[in-house]
Design a protein around this motif. Structure first.
Motif, PDB file in Angstrom:
ATOM      1  N   ASP A  67      46.603  26.156  38.761  1.00 21.10           N
ATOM      2  CA  ASP A  67      47.246  26.833  39.884  1.00 21.10           C
ATOM      3  C   ASP A  67      46.568  28.171  40.154  1.00 21.10           C
ATOM      4  N   LEU A  68      46.272  28.892  39.102  1.00 19.77           N
ATOM      5  CA  LEU A  68      45.655  30.214  39.246  1.00 19.77           C
ATOM      6  C   LEU A  68      44.241  30.124  39.811  1.00 19.77           C
ATOM      7  N   VAL A  69      43.440  29.164  39.365  1.00 19.70           N
ATOM      8  CA  VAL A  69      42.074  29.060  39.884  1.00 19.70           C
ATOM      9  C   VAL A  69      42.084  28.652  41.358  1.00 19.70           C
ATOM     10  N   LEU A  70      43.050  27.844  41.770  1.00 15.65           N
ATOM     11  CA  LEU A  70      43.175  27.512  43.196  1.00 15.65           C
ATOM     12  C   LEU A  70      43.486  28.778  43.999  1.00 15.65           C
ATOM     13  N   TYR A  71      44.421  29.570  43.510  1.00 16.86           N
ATOM     14  CA  TYR A  71      44.795  30.813  44.180  1.00 16.86           C
ATOM     15  C   TYR A  71      43.598  31.762  44.266  1.00 16.86           C
ATOM     16  N   VAL A  72      42.842  31.872  43.178  1.00 17.99           N
ATOM     17  CA  VAL A  72      41.669  32.755  43.155  1.00 17.99           C
ATOM     18  C   VAL A  72      40.611  32.292  44.151  1.00 17.99           C
ATOM     19  N   ALA A  73      40.381  30.983  44.241  1.00 16.01           N
ATOM     20  CA  ALA A  73      39.398  30.466  45.197  1.00 16.01           C
ATOM     21  C   ALA A  73      39.806  30.822  46.626  1.00 16.01           C
ATOM     22  N   ILE A  74      41.097  30.736  46.902  1.00 17.09           N
ATOM     23  CA  ILE A  74      41.596  31.074  48.243  1.00 17.09           C
ATOM     24  C   ILE A  74      41.446  32.572  48.504  1.00 17.09           C
ATOM     25  N   LEU A  75      41.878  33.396  47.553  1.00 18.16           N
ATOM     26  CA  LEU A  75      41.741  34.856  47.711  1.00 18.16           C
ATOM     27  C   LEU A  75      40.288  35.254  47.955  1.00 18.16           C
ATOM     28  N   ALA A  76      39.386  34.618  47.230  1.00 15.67           N
ATOM     29  CA  ALA A  76      37.969  34.950  47.377  1.00 15.67           C
ATOM     30  C   ALA A  76      37.506  34.744  48.813  1.00 15.67           C
ATOM     31  N   GLN A  77      38.097  33.782  49.508  1.00 13.82           N
ATOM     32  CA  GLN A  77      37.688  33.461  50.875  1.00 13.82           C
ATOM     33  C   GLN A  77      38.435  34.261  51.940  1.00 13.82           C
ATOM     34  N   ILE A  78      39.736  34.550  51.701  1.00 11.63           N
ATOM     35  CA  ILE A  78      40.545  35.177  52.752  1.00 11.63           C
ATOM     36  C   ILE A  78      40.873  36.637  52.487  1.00 11.63           C
TER      37      ILE A  78
END
Length: 143
Positions: A67-78
């Motif tokens: 869950d955390l790595v998904l959130y981090v991938a999104i934050l990195a983009q937006i």
């Protein structure tokens, strides 16, 4: 969508430290290792609190990392959007992870204005075979 990350590893780590300090209760065990275009990689330095009977890393520990790595991938983009929230997660536990560090690699499949969909694979030790595979959807708040 995005050509590349708009947040660096250091910026994401600082954001998580500031906005989600509870993930470090009991000591820092999660670290962001890399972000790239629509991707992220994180490590869980699993210790005794992450083990279940039988000496394997627990499902909840793998679920949290995915869950955390998904959130981090999104934050990195937006960028630093604290209110991007998980709306769906699905897990397949594939094999027993050995005690020790887990590494999660995420790839975003879709990044829209309101929804992001991605997948994460969790690896244990030096094995090239995933121990867990997750897919997730996040809701992104309007800007």
């Amino acid at each position: 969508m995005a050509a590349g990350p708009v947040m660096s590893v250091a910026e994401i780590e600082a954001f998580l430290d500031r906005e989600f300090p509870q993930i470090h209760l009991g000591g820092r065990v999660y670290s962001v290792e890399a972000v790239g275009p629509m991707t992220a990689r994180m490590r869980l330095a699993a210790d005794e609190r992450h083990l279940r009977p039988g000496g394997t890393v627990s499902g909840p520990a793998m679920m949290t990392l995915a869950d955390l790595v998904l959130y981090v991938a999104i934050l990195a983009q937006i960028g630093p959007v604290g209110l991007a929230v998980t709306t769906n997660l699905s897990f397949n536990f594939l094999r027993k992870p050995e005690p020790g560090d887990l590494v999660a690699e995420c790839r975003l499949l879709k990044l829209g204005k309101r929804l992001a969909v991605g997948e994460a694979s969790v690896f244990s030790g030096a094995s090239p075979e995933a121990v867990c595979h997750a897919t997730g959807t996040y809701s992104i708040p309007p800007r």
